[in-house]
Design a protein around this motif. Structure first.
Motif, PDB file in Angstrom:
ATOM      1  N   ALA A 164      46.114  39.131  42.129  1.00 36.77           N
ATOM      2  CA  ALA A 164      45.036  39.382  40.975  1.00 36.77           C
ATOM      3  C   ALA A 164      43.863  39.788  41.798  1.00 36.77           C
ATOM      4  O   ALA A 164      43.032  40.434  40.930  1.00 36.77           O
ATOM      5  N   TYR A 165      43.343  39.462  42.887  1.00 43.46           N
ATOM      6  CA  TYR A 165      42.256  39.869  43.737  1.00 43.46           C
ATOM      7  C   TYR A 165      42.302  41.419  43.927  1.00 43.46           C
ATOM      8  O   TYR A 165      41.286  42.255  43.773  1.00 43.46           O
ATOM      9  N   VAL A 221      40.480  38.333  49.890  1.00 42.24           N
ATOM     10  CA  VAL A 221      41.909  37.986  49.657  1.00 42.24           C
ATOM     11  C   VAL A 221      42.345  36.663  50.187  1.00 42.24           C
ATOM     12  O   VAL A 221      42.932  35.800  49.771  1.00 42.24           O
ATOM     13  N   ILE A 222      41.733  36.709  51.383  1.00 38.89           N
ATOM     14  CA  ILE A 222      41.957  35.272  52.366  1.00 38.89           C
ATOM     15  C   ILE A 222      41.487  34.207  51.657  1.00 38.89           C
ATOM     16  O   ILE A 222      41.888  33.058  51.570  1.00 38.89           O
ATOM     17  N   THR A 280      42.819  35.468  36.027  1.00 39.32           N
ATOM     18  CA  THR A 280      41.596  36.101  35.566  1.00 39.32           C
ATOM     19  C   THR A 280      40.482  35.968  36.533  1.00 39.32           C
ATOM     20  O   THR A 280      39.726  36.923  36.852  1.00 39.32           O
ATOM     21  N   LEU A 281      40.123  34.752  37.112  1.00 39.25           N
ATOM     22  CA  LEU A 281      38.996  34.518  38.079  1.00 39.25           C
ATOM     23  C   LEU A 281      39.057  35.535  39.509  1.00 39.25           C
ATOM     24  O   LEU A 281      38.178  36.207  39.602  1.00 39.25           O
ATOM     25  N   PRO A 282      40.190  35.462  39.915  1.00 38.00           N
ATOM     26  CA  PRO A 282      40.142  36.389  41.094  1.00 38.00           C
ATOM     27  C   PRO A 282      40.239  37.913  40.864  1.00 38.00           C
ATOM     28  O   PRO A 282      39.829  38.574  41.507  1.00 38.00           O
ATOM     29  N   GLY A 284      37.523  40.128  42.488  1.00 36.70           N
ATOM     30  CA  GLY A 284      37.654  41.326  43.106  1.00 36.70           C
ATOM     31  C   GLY A 284      36.819  42.559  42.750  1.00 36.70           C
ATOM     32  O   GLY A 284      36.455  43.378  43.517  1.00 36.70           O
ATOM     33  N   ALA A 285      36.962  42.621  41.310  1.00 38.95           N
ATOM     34  CA  ALA A 285      36.134  43.694  40.869  1.00 38.95           C
ATOM     35  C   ALA A 285      34.521  43.624  40.760  1.00 38.95           C
ATOM     36  O   ALA A 285      33.972  44.588  41.283  1.00 38.95           O
TER      37      ALA A 285
END
Length: 301
Positions: free
Chosen positions: A33-34, A56-57, A158-160, A164-165
């Motif tokens: 998702a991220y 990502v980590i 949703t959260l990641p 990420g965005a």
């Protein structure tokens, strides 16, 4: 007898047991998702590669790993019934080591999250709080078959995605990106419900009111399928309305494939739920990335 005595007298956790406690197999959804969030932002990976790798980590091994450790500690009594070979009930992680690991990883999450800027740190704080709210008393949203899977779905998808965005753009993402991220998080409620089938007996005994417990396996499976499908239909309609018909059509094809997999799973939900995770869920997350690439071009629309 000698094995039992050895487990009871252990002072320090086994390294292999600590790795199992944070469940690497569960890291993929938030990491994916991220990545979807980074793609949807439209920002250059090359210009932000350090933030991309660190994010990502953080999403996978650190925050998700922390949530698994917290859940296993809070669920140790349920696991003693459902899966007594898990690290904590088996004694391979003795005493309060499970709690200490979860707390240490919570602190590490906040430290790493603070390096991702305001949006990244804020999202990390929410993720840590959500993990403990899901598992720990007195809140323990896991007791609810509606609130628990809903919180996990939003936290895993949703959260990641949002993070990420936001991290790559260093700004609040376009509201269309947020909408799609929320829709996929809502759909993940159904995936989490299917995961509850494996803990059905223990949940009944320990008062965890998952949908398979309160509705029964057959009805819960039908509800899970509807919850997974409806948000994806909304994504298809949204992309089509934003003049992205090819991406919308590709996700629709994947949704039709999920419909076939759902029909197979519904014949025997308890037995087929794991099979669905390897078929229907794969198509679900493939649609996420297609949507991310569609959103990447929104600036030109």
């Amino acid at each position: 007898m000698s094995v039992s005595i050895s487990l009871q007298s252990r002072r320090y956790p086994e390294p292999a047991a600590m790795l199992r406690l944070i469940k690497p197999v569960t890291w993929f959804p938030p990491m994916w998702a991220y990545l979807c969030g980074m793609v949807s932002s439209g920002a250059s990976f090359a210009d932000h590669w350090a933030l991309a790798v660190l994010g990502v980590i953080l999403a996978g091994p650190i925050v998700c790993g922390m949530s698994q450790a917290a859940n296993d500690w809070c669920d140790r009594h349920v696991d003693a019934i459902n899966e007594p070979d898990r690290p904590i009930p088996s004694g391979r992680i003795p005493g309060r080591w499970g709690l200490w690991i979860a707390l240490a990883m919570s602190g590490l999450s906040l430290i790493v999250g603070s390096s991702l800027g305001t949006w990244g740190f804020t999202a990390t704080c929410f993720g840590v709080l959500a993990a403990w709210a899901y598992s720990a008393e007195p809140v323990r949203l896991k007791r609810s078959g509606w609130w628990g899977p809903g919180l996990v779905g939003l936290s895993y998808e949703t959260l990641p995605w949002f993070t990420g965005a936001a991290v790559l753009a260093q700004a609040l993402p376009d509201m269309r990106i947020v909408l799609v991220a929320v829709l996929y998080g809502i759909g993940a409620h159904g995936i989490m419900t299917l995961n509850d089938f494996k803990a059905l007996e223990g949940d009944r005994q320990m008062g965890v009111n998952s949908l398979p417990v309160t509705m029964g396996p057959d009805r819960a499976a039908r509800v899970a399928c509807a919850v997974m499908a409806v948000p994806q239909i909304a994504v298809v309609l949204a992309l089509a309305s934003w003049s992205l018909p090819y991406h919308a059509a590709a996700i629709l094809v994947l949704l039709l494939g999920q419909g076939w997999a759902m029909s197979v799973m519904l014949r025997d939900p308890r037995a087929k739920a794991p099979w669905y995770n390897g078929t229907g869920v794969l198509m679900y997350i493939s649609g996420m990335m297609i949507a991310a690439f569609a959103l990447r071009g929104l600036g030109a629309i």
